[in-house]
Design a protein around this motif. Structure first.
Motif, PDB file in Angstrom:
ATOM      1  N   THR A 126       0.878  -1.052   0.029  1.00  0.00           N
ATOM      2  CA  THR A 126       0.066  -0.045  -0.061  1.00  0.00           C
ATOM      3  C   THR A 126       0.777   1.003   0.064  1.00  0.00           C
ATOM      4  O   THR A 126       0.496   2.126  -0.642  1.00  0.00           O
ATOM      5  N   THR A 159      -5.241  -8.533  -3.294  1.00  0.00           N
ATOM      6  CA  THR A 159      -5.613  -7.680  -4.422  1.00  0.00           C
ATOM      7  C   THR A 159      -5.624  -6.443  -4.619  1.00  0.00           C
ATOM      8  O   THR A 159      -5.415  -5.727  -3.331  1.00  0.00           O
ATOM      9  N   ASP A 176      -8.172  -4.304  -4.677  1.00  0.00           N
ATOM     10  CA  ASP A 176      -9.009  -4.131  -3.698  1.00  0.00           C
ATOM     11  C   ASP A 176      -8.602  -4.079  -2.207  1.00  0.00           C
ATOM     12  O   ASP A 176      -9.236  -3.296  -1.302  1.00  0.00           O
ATOM     13  N   ASP A 177      -7.782  -5.065  -1.890  1.00  0.00           N
ATOM     14  CA  ASP A 177      -7.288  -5.201  -0.690  1.00  0.00           C
ATOM     15  C   ASP A 177      -6.546  -3.949  -0.361  1.00  0.00           C
ATOM     16  O   ASP A 177      -6.507  -3.482   0.954  1.00  0.00           O
ATOM     17  N   LYS A 196      -6.814  -0.749  -1.597  1.00  0.00           N
ATOM     18  CA  LYS A 196      -7.691   0.116  -1.409  1.00  0.00           C
ATOM     19  C   LYS A 196      -8.397   0.275   0.025  1.00  0.00           C
ATOM     20  O   LYS A 196      -8.582   1.261   0.626  1.00  0.00           O
ATOM     21  N   GLN A 197      -8.897  -1.036   0.575  1.00  0.00           N
ATOM     22  CA  GLN A 197      -9.464  -1.129   1.639  1.00  0.00           C
ATOM     23  C   GLN A 197      -8.528  -0.931   2.883  1.00  0.00           C
ATOM     24  O   GLN A 197      -8.835  -0.245   3.531  1.00  0.00           O
ATOM     25  N   ASN A 205      -8.083   2.808   3.017  1.00  0.00           N
ATOM     26  CA  ASN A 205      -9.434   3.366   3.383  1.00  0.00           C
ATOM     27  C   ASN A 205      -9.585   3.331   4.869  1.00  0.00           C
ATOM     28  O   ASN A 205     -10.239   3.989   5.625  1.00  0.00           O
TER      29      ASN A 205
END
Length: 949
Positions: A556, A676, A678-679, A681-682, A685
């Motif tokens: 990230t 992923t 999406d992981d 991004k989560q 966030n």
């Protein structure tokens, strides 16, 4: 050698020239107004010693540097490594300073010291509290004028082993460690001063004797071949008196002439190669370029940046962005006699380097169509200005700059000329040097491939070193005599120290925003810069919530260094570079950090870019796939690194299989494969929140002025972040040896320790740091003196406690010779056991108190030092008087308290001993020790276990 320093604005300085006379004053340079110049006074002693003094009263510290104009380039065939060898010998005592006393005296004075050697010079330096100036000068003078009688055969043999260990650790056993050596010997003619590296060859180290080494000293280490530079909280007239006292009577050595430039010349491409224990094939192309100071040097530096430095470069675009390589870079490296324009590409596994070379040549040719634009020059000059200013943050940085310019330009104020050289570079100059030195020109093309994969070579070797044209130079060493100074004072008496300087802990302000963000800052105007550090708590530990995706914090953070919603990563990098600023996002065990560096004048634009980077990441799928691939390759590469294997296995044993800290911060191949986009991004966030963020600001800005610029942080939306609770580490039943086989490793990595306790600035943790200082914390510690200086087993050995908000381990570690592995384990455990049983000696206690007590003078000098100090206050919620409390603890702690701490916190019967080394070499001796041995694979899984001996 030092990096060049340049500016994009014209600077002037007031220079007063004085004819050399009995006063010995050569010139004085002062600052006019706010100009960026390093003021100094230059003197010449009758024996030829050059003295430069820079007065800077901002901190109570002094930096002393002695630079001798001798490096490996003064050596001869068959006697390589002498300059570097002598760097070691210069710390082994002299007539009036006992063996190992140099380190001990400086450390006891609260100082730090070292020495470095390169092709062209050797320097020795100390940074000490200002009251210890005379001691530092006495020490340096003693080894300049009174060394050789203390250079004994036993000391020579120990240091020969230490240098061999250094070569093994940094060259022979390090991946790609022989790239520079292979390039040098194939680029330059046989016998050229740069055809070998500073470390030298093992066969030369084995061949020489102590008298060879003494002759080298007599030829090159006279005061007339040295520059003594003193900077800091001093008065020039007082420095002159002390230097005349301690150095003035040392006789001049033989005359030394500057060497003339000898750039390499090639008539065709030279293909050479070697196999290494690596994962990534490497291609290194080296073109001859002119020496440092040559008129074409700045233009070649610009060319190198456009070709292969940063995200806007051609090589980054064609190799890294297109996933053709892990890394690709271009640099123009210059030394006194010659330069090397080097292109390095680290390809992905199993990539034929012929393909890599083909793309490299296409990338070079692409420059012809791309050309140079004004933004290229603007970026280069802005970064140069920022680099210079940041180097002025410390006295040591300013002293090093003065010493370099005096040694190689005979002008400490050469900075002015350097600036003019950079300012005058034009687009036409860059195009011209491309045509003159690179386009269609031959190079040394080195392939480094994994063992057993010769099919990946760019081309078969077509060059071998030709010795036929070599003619030895004139004998520099016959008839040399050792003549000592005759003094009118007793040089055996160590100078007394002046009164301890008053050390001011930085004044600071604190604040807390409504969204929970905490901040701390201090206003310092020594240089016109501002440093910001954002620390977002959690980091790798947050993966405890989902261990199957460990490594996500690192991935990230890497994604935040890429595209944003309004900029591509290339555009973002371009904007930063034009400002001379930097913004870097990274992640560690306990936090994600954002480090911002800016010139004061460019702070507003830099903060606007910080807002963009922190709050508007784009999370581009292409960036994610590329970074995930790089992270997976990096993880796979760790299996080839003994140091990484040792640390990973050690952590797994300490924390246990179910603890997140048993997994490296980069994750494992399995966990990263699970992640992923999406992981990511989560994770961003969920966990990037002001409620768990701390901001540290250090620089040339007031609190009031700063607060008006931080509205974007005040508006940051708060999230409910729950940090993971501490998980108790498993108890250690008994001390065992855990062996990981690294076939044919010439060195073994050793880790010994157990899980200790969390950080506490004024409690037992702080006291354990005091306890460990003599055991393994200082250079003169028992562990290092035993394994390095007495036995010659290692280049360095140490022990330390490393707690944070969470409990951390006590660790003793070293990389040691394979044939001394069991002996090293024995000596480690002997030292730990003796300290645990018998505690500290009275002289060690006084040494520790003196050393740590006076070291405060060096703690708060640079912006980064101040930022780290303030960050600790915020992170651990420390009181303003915690430094005073530490001082009180230090002054009052007794031998009985230290002994009790050692008895309680060195559980020698309940520690892990990890050894990563060549099983067939190390196991037989390890079996003779009184420990159960458990064999593990590189992931830390059991293979076999022996019975208790």
């Amino acid at each position: 050698m030092m990096n060049k320093t340049v500016l994009s604005i014209l600077l002037t300085a007031s220079v007063v020239s004085v004819a050399e006379a009995q006063t010995k004053l050569v010139e004085k340079v002062t600052r006019q107004g706010d100009e960026l110049v390093i003021p100094y006074t230059k003197y010449k002693l009758p024996n030829g010693l050059t003295l430069i003094v820079h007065e800077d009263n901002s901190d109570p510290v002094v930096h002393v540097d002695v630079t001798y104009h001798v490096g490996s380039g003064r050596e001869e065939v068959g006697k390589s490594g002498f300059a570097h060898f002598f760097e070691h010998m210069m710390f082994q005592g002299s007539d009036n300073v006992a063996d190992e006393e140099h380190f001990k005296i400086v450390s006891e004075s609260g100082g730090t010291l070292n020495g470095t050697t390169n092709r062209d010079r050797t320097n020795y330096f100390e940074t000490v509290p200002s009251n210890q100036l005379e001691t530092a000068l006495w020490l340096e003078a003693d080894r300049m004028g009174f060394l050789l009688d203390a250079v004994t055969q036993p000391k020579f043999e120990v240091q020969r082993e230490t240098v061999k260990n250094e070569r093994g650790q940094n060259y022979d056993n390090r991946p790609y460690g022989l790239v520079y050596e292979m390039t040098s010997k194939n680029l330059y003619p046989y016998g050229h001063p740069y055809s070998w590296t500073t470390i030298g060859y093992i066969e030369d180290l084995n061949r020489v004797n102590v008298n060879d080494l003494k002759n080298f000293f007599l030829r090159w280490y006279g005061p007339n071949n040295a520059t003594l530079t003193v900077g800091g909280d001093v008065k020039p007239e007082e420095v002159v008196k002390l230097v005349e006292k301690y150095f003035g009577s040392i006789p001049a050595g033989p005359a030394v002439q500057d060497m003339k430039p000898q750039p390499a010349k090639l008539d065709k491409d030279r293909y050479v190669s070697y196999e290494d224990n690596i994962r990534f094939p490497m291609l290194r192309m080296t073109f001859p370029s002119p020496e440092s100071g040559h008129k074409d040097e700045p233009a070649l530096d610009v060319l190198a940046e456009v070709l292969g430095q940063g995200k806007n470069s051609i090589f980054y675009k064609n190799f890294v962005k297109e996933q053709k390589a892990m890394q690709a870079s271009v640099f123009n490296s210059t030394s006194e006699l010659a330069g090397e324009f080097g292109i390095t590409v680290m390809a992905y596994p199993n990539t034929p380097l012929a393909q890599t070379e083909e793309l490299a040549r296409k990338s070079i040719a692409e420059f012809e169509t791309r050309g140079i634009n004004e933004e290229d020059l603007q970026r280069f000059k802005a970064q140069a200005e920022s680099s210079l200013i940041n180097r002025m943050a410390s006295v040591s940085g300013k002293v090093s700059q003065l010493a370099y310019y005096e040694t190689f330009r005979n002008n400490p104020n050469y900075l002015q000329e350097e600036i003019k050289r950079i300012q005058s570079v034009t687009k036409e100059d860059v195009q011209r040097v491309y045509n003159q030195y690179i386009k269609g020109k031959p190079a040394v093309i080195l392939s480094v491939v994994p063992k057993g994969k010769a099919e990946l070579l760019a081309k078969a070797d077509n060059y071998t070193v030709d010795q036929s044209g070599y003619t030895a130079g004139a004998d520099e060493y016959s008839g040399l005599k050792y003549t000592k100074a005759v003094d009118t004072f007793d040089r055996t008496k160590r100078p007394g120290a002046g009164e301890n300087p008053v050390v001011a802990v930085p004044n600071y302000y604190t604040g807390k925003f409504r969204n929970g963000l905490k901040m701390i800052g201090t206003n310092t105007n020594e240089i016109p810069t501002v440093t910001l550090q954002l620390s977002i708590k959690g980091g790798h530990r947050l993966a405890a919530n989902n261990p199957a995706k460990a490594g996500i914090a690192s991935l990230t953070a890497d994604m935040l260094n890429e595209d944003t919603q309004n900029y591509t990563s290339e555009q973002f990098s371009n904007e930063l570079d034009k400002l001379g600023s930097s913004i870097r996002v990274g992640s560690g065990q306990d936090d994600t950090y954002v480090i911002v560096q800016s010139l004061k004048k460019n702070l507003d634009k830099t903060l606007a870019l910080l807002e963009e980077r922190l709050f508007r990441p784009k999370f581009n799928p292409d960036d994610f796939e590329r970074l995930k691939k790089q992270q997976l390759e990096g993880i796979a590469n760790q299996a080839t690194q003994p140091t990484a294997i040792a640390s990973s296995v050690y952590n797994k044993l300490l924390y246990g299989n179910n603890h997140i800290m048993s997994i490296p911060t980069s994750g494992t191949s399995e966990t990263v494969e699970n992640i992923t986009l999406d992981d990511v991004k989560q994770f961003y966030n969920s966990y990037y929140s002001p409620s768990v963020t701390e901001l540290v600001v250090v620089g040339d800005i007031s609190e009031k002025e700063l607060m008006g610029k931080l509205d974007f942080l005040k508006k940051w939306k708060k999230k409910n972040v729950q940090l993971p609770a501490e998980t108790k580490a498993p108890a250690i039943e008994k001390t065992r040896i855990y062996l990981v086989d690294k076939p044919d490793a010439a060195q073994s990595e050793i880790r010994i320790g157990y899980m200790a306790m969390p950080f506490d600035a004024t409690g037992e943790y702080y006291k354990l740091g005091l306890m460990n200082y003599n055991l393994g914390g200082a250079f003169n510690s028992r562990i290092n003196l035993n394994l390095r200086e007495d036995k010659g087993y290692t280049y360095g050995a140490r022990s330390y406690f490393s707690g944070s908000k969470y409990a951390g381990p006590f660790t003793a570690s070293a990389g040691v010779r394979a044939d001394a592995t069991a002996e090293s384990v024995t000596e480690f455990m002997k030292e730990l056991s003796d300290f645990q049983k018998n505690g500290i000696k009275e002289d060690e206690l006084q040494f520790m108190k003196s050393s740590i007590g006076q070291a405060d003078a060096r703690q708060y000098e640079t912006p980064y030092q101040k930022a780290n100090f303030l960050g600790r206050i915020l992170r651990f919620d420390l009181n303003k008087d915690f430094v005073k409390k530490q001082t009180d603890i230090l002054n009052s702690i007794t031998k009985q308290e230290i002994d009790a701490l050692a008895a309680r916190h060195l559980p020698v019967a309940n520690m892990h001993i990890v050894v990563v080394g060549d099983k067939k070499t190390v196991l037989p001796k390890l079996e003779a020790l009184n420990y159960e041995i458990v064999e593990l694979d590189t992931d830390g899984n059991p293979i076999a276990s022996s019975s208790v001996k």
